[in-house]
Enzyme design. Structure first.
Site, short mmCIF file in Angstrom:
data_model
loop_
_atom_site.label_atom_id
_atom_site.label_comp_id
_atom_site.label_asym_id
_atom_site.label_seq_id
_atom_site.Cartn_x
_atom_site.Cartn_y
_atom_site.Cartn_z
N LYS A 265 0.89 -1.36 -0.06
CA LYS A 265 -0.07 -0.05 -0.02
C LYS A 265 0.89 1.07 0.12
O LYS A 265 1.63 1.22 0.97
CB LYS A 265 -0.86 -0.01 1.23
N LYS A 277 -10.62 12.22 8.53
CA LYS A 277 -10.13 11.90 9.87
C LYS A 277 -10.21 13.09 10.78
O LYS A 277 -9.95 14.09 10.36
CB LYS A 277 -8.73 11.47 9.64
N ASP A 347 -12.32 6.71 3.64
CA ASP A 347 -11.05 6.47 4.47
C ASP A 347 -10.87 5.08 4.19
O ASP A 347 -9.50 4.45 4.83
CB ASP A 347 -11.55 6.88 5.86
N GLU A 349 -9.59 3.46 1.97
CA GLU A 349 -8.93 3.64 0.68
C GLU A 349 -8.08 2.54 0.11
O GLU A 349 -7.60 2.22 -1.04
CB GLU A 349 -8.39 5.19 0.35
N ARG A 351 -7.62 -0.58 0.62
CA ARG A 351 -8.13 -1.74 0.16
C ARG A 351 -8.79 -1.58 -1.25
O ARG A 351 -8.46 -2.51 -2.24
CB ARG A 351 -9.53 -2.40 0.77
N1 BES Z 1 -4.48 4.05 6.75
C1 BES Z 1 -5.62 4.06 7.81
C2 BES Z 1 -5.15 3.08 8.79
C3 BES Z 1 -4.47 3.13 9.85
C4 BES Z 1 -4.72 3.58 11.15
C5 BES Z 1 -2.97 3.17 9.61
C6 BES Z 1 -3.98 3.94 12.07
C7 BES Z 1 -2.06 3.64 10.68
C8 BES Z 1 -2.43 3.91 11.71
C9 BES Z 1 -6.85 3.37 6.93
O1 BES Z 1 -6.87 3.85 5.60
C10 BES Z 1 -8.08 3.61 7.51
O2 BES Z 1 -8.28 4.77 7.65
N2 BES Z 1 -8.70 2.77 7.96
C11 BES Z 1 -10.05 3.01 8.43
C12 BES Z 1 -10.86 1.73 7.80
C13 BES Z 1 -12.50 2.05 8.34
C14 BES Z 1 -12.99 3.40 7.68
C15 BES Z 1 -13.10 0.98 7.74
C16 BES Z 1 -9.76 2.32 10.15
O3 BES Z 1 -9.07 1.85 10.40
O4 BES Z 1 -10.52 3.35 10.92
ZN ZN Z 2 -4.97 4.62 4.78
ZN ZN Z 3 -7.83 5.61 5.20
#
Ligand code: BES
Ligand code: ZN
Ligand code: ZN
Length: 500
Positions: A265, A277, A347, A349, A351
């Site tokens: 990624k 966020k 968010d 993104e 996947r």
């Molecule tokens: N990049 C984030 C995940 C992340 C969180 C990486 C904390 C490093 C530290 C990812 O793209 C994300 O935002 N995931 C969401 C998914 C949800 C919206 C289903 C998450 O984990 O909240």
């Molecule tokens: Zn991310």
């Molecule tokens: Zn994200």
């Protein structure tokens, strides 16, 4: 920078020497005998009074005060011989290596034979010691106008051993190669997104290709559009920065068959998009290309070691930002393999970009796939900050990855992946898939979504959201990026034939 010597370690002039101590009275004193003579028996006294100890990870610095040509000794406790594993040795040497920084020496030596113990062969000890030192001494330069630390660079490391130089030399080099791959990945992750755009990741990959003779393909926006990578493009839609699909190929076999695919990624910054966020959650999102960095670090190791294995690396690189052009929740997009996706959360993104990347890796002949991604906060809730979460569709391939991770000490742990999980990612009322089926078990949902594009190819998904960075320092490095999975991916590609 590493020199191997068969001479007596205690007879030449040196600034500092690293010595391993086993918590086993006979071995302990036998190892120190020669030195003890130089100190007229006073060393044994220090051992008896506990001033020098072999307790695991205990570091003792001893100045020779002119008694030996070696100015200082760093003793590192290795604990009990029967408890000593490669992992424990790596951490102990890492801890001792940090002491070298405080001493501000320009050169040091290692009494390698004091680290050969139990099941740890001479080659494995050589590899482990040089890998641990290389990782532990990493520092990110940063951007201060004026650094307040005087620059002391260690330029000479002498490895003293009674073993055959011809077997120790490549093992030391392998350790350095692994450690350097990790450090370069760390630097990529620590670099802020204004200084590391998708085009910079592409340029970095091009430099690796040039240095190690990889075949490279850098798909630009127009080609990405032509290929119909609608999921990848949707994430890039709001950005002024052009996306790149980065492909590196290493061919270690006569034919392009039996190809390991490594997919990382490469979100250079994740704002969350319109599912934005919160202000606390957004800080640190420069590290959302940690998976890409792990893959690039592993490719560097592979390029240097040149195993008999074919590897294709695929990195979808873009940021995830907002503008009037950005994709929105409720949008329906079409991925390269034709499956449609209802976007419920911009968010989620990672996947999306990985969906097209794994499809593209398969098009490039990948017979098995590992994707590495800072994919979900959910994996941190499930496993904490020190474990990488794994999902697989193939138990045998998972065991191969697990074995590689056991060797490197980079802990991975499987998450369940069931028919019900597949049902949940297929639960959209208007499209084939939905990218966010709710917060329950969402680390699993992230993996399950990617699984829809992997289909039957043996695959392991590694969620490094918790492990790619660390708030505090460890024995093997400072706080910040860890370079996690560089060594495991490289070990997987290199396999049993690795030196050491
Ligand atoms: N990049 C984030 C995940 C992340 C969180 C990486 C904390 C490093 C530290 C990812 O793209 C994300 O935002 N995931 C969401 C998914 C949800 C919206 C289903 C998450 O984990 O909240
Ligand atoms: Zn991310
Ligand atoms: Zn994200």
């Amino acid at each position: 920078m590493f020199y191997i010597s068969n001479e007596n370690p205690y007879e030449s002039e040196q600034e500092c020497m690293l010595i391993g101590l086993l918590d086993q009275p006979e071995k302990f004193l036998e190892g120190l005998k020669q030195l003890d003579d130089a100190f007229q028996g006073k060393l044994t006294e220090l051992v008896k009074t506990g001033d020098i100890s072999a307790k695991y990870k205990l570091v003792t610095v001893l100045h020779s005060l002119g008694n030996t040509p070696v100015k200082r000794f760093i003793f590192i406790g290795l604990g009990k011989e029967k408890e000593l594993t490669v992992e424990r040795l790596r951490e102990a040497v890492g801890k001792a290596s940090k002491k070298l920084k405080d001493l501000r020496v320009k050169s040091f030596s290692i009494a390698l034979d004091t680290f050969i113990a139990g099941d740890i062969s001479a080659e494995k000890a050589a590899w482990t010691v040089s890998e641990a030192y290389t990782m532990a001494s990493y520092e990110f330069a940063g951007y201060r106008k004026k650094s307040n630390k005087p620059e002391v660079i260690i330029d000479t490391i002498t490895v003293f051993t009674n073993e055959d130089k011809k077997k120790i030399d490549p093992a030391v080099k392998t350790g350095w190669v692994f450690g350097t791959g990790v450090n370069h990945a760390r630097t990529l992750v620590n670099t802020p997104s204004n200084l590391l755009q998708p085009s910079d990741l592409a340029a970095y990959a091009a430099k690796l290709a040039d240095e190690y003779g990889f075949e490279i393909e850098l798909l630009e926006k127009e080609e990405i559009e032509k290929l119909g990578m609608g999921a990848f493009l949707a994430v890039n839609q709001g950005s002024e920065e052009p996306p790149f699909m980065i492909v590196l190929k290493y061919q270690g076999k006569a034919d392009w068959t039996d190809v390991l695919g490594l997919v990382g990624k490469g979100i250079t910054f994740d704002t969350g998009g319109y599912s934005i966020k919160p202000k606390d959650g957004i800080v640190g999102m420069k590290t959302d290309m940690g998976g890409a960095a792990s893959v690039l670090g592993a490719m560097e190791v592979i390029g240097r070691i040149k195993p008999e294995r074919n590897v294709v690396a695929v990195i979808p690189a873009t940021d995830n930002v907002i503008s009037e052009k950005a994709f929105k929740p409720d949008d329906v997009i079409t991925s390269m393999n034709g499956k449609t996706i209802e976007v419920l959360n911009t968010d989620a993104e990672g996947r999306l970009v990985l969906a097209d990347a794994v499809t593209y890796a398969k098009m490039h002949g990948a017979d098995c796939l590992v994707d590495v991604a800072t994919l979900t906060g959910g994996v941190i809730i499930a496993l904490g900050l020190d474990k990488t979460g794994a999902i697989t569709n193939n138990e045998e391939f998972y065991q191969e990855v697990k074995e590689a991770s056991n060797k490197t000490g980079e802990f991975i742990w499987p998450l369940p992946y069931t028919e019900n999980d597949k049902k949940r990612v297929r639960s959209s009322k208007i499209a084939d898939l939905n990218n966010s089926p709710g917060r329950e078990g969402h680390a699993i949902m992230g993996g399950a979504f990617i699984g829809e594009f992997v289909e039957n190819t043996p695959w392991v998904h590694l969620d490094i959201a918790g492990t790619a960075t660390s708030d505090g320092e460890s024995d093997l490095g400072p706080s910040g990026a860890t370079g996690v999975m560089v060594r495991t991916l490289a070990m997987l590609a290199i396999g049993e034939n690795t030196q050491g």
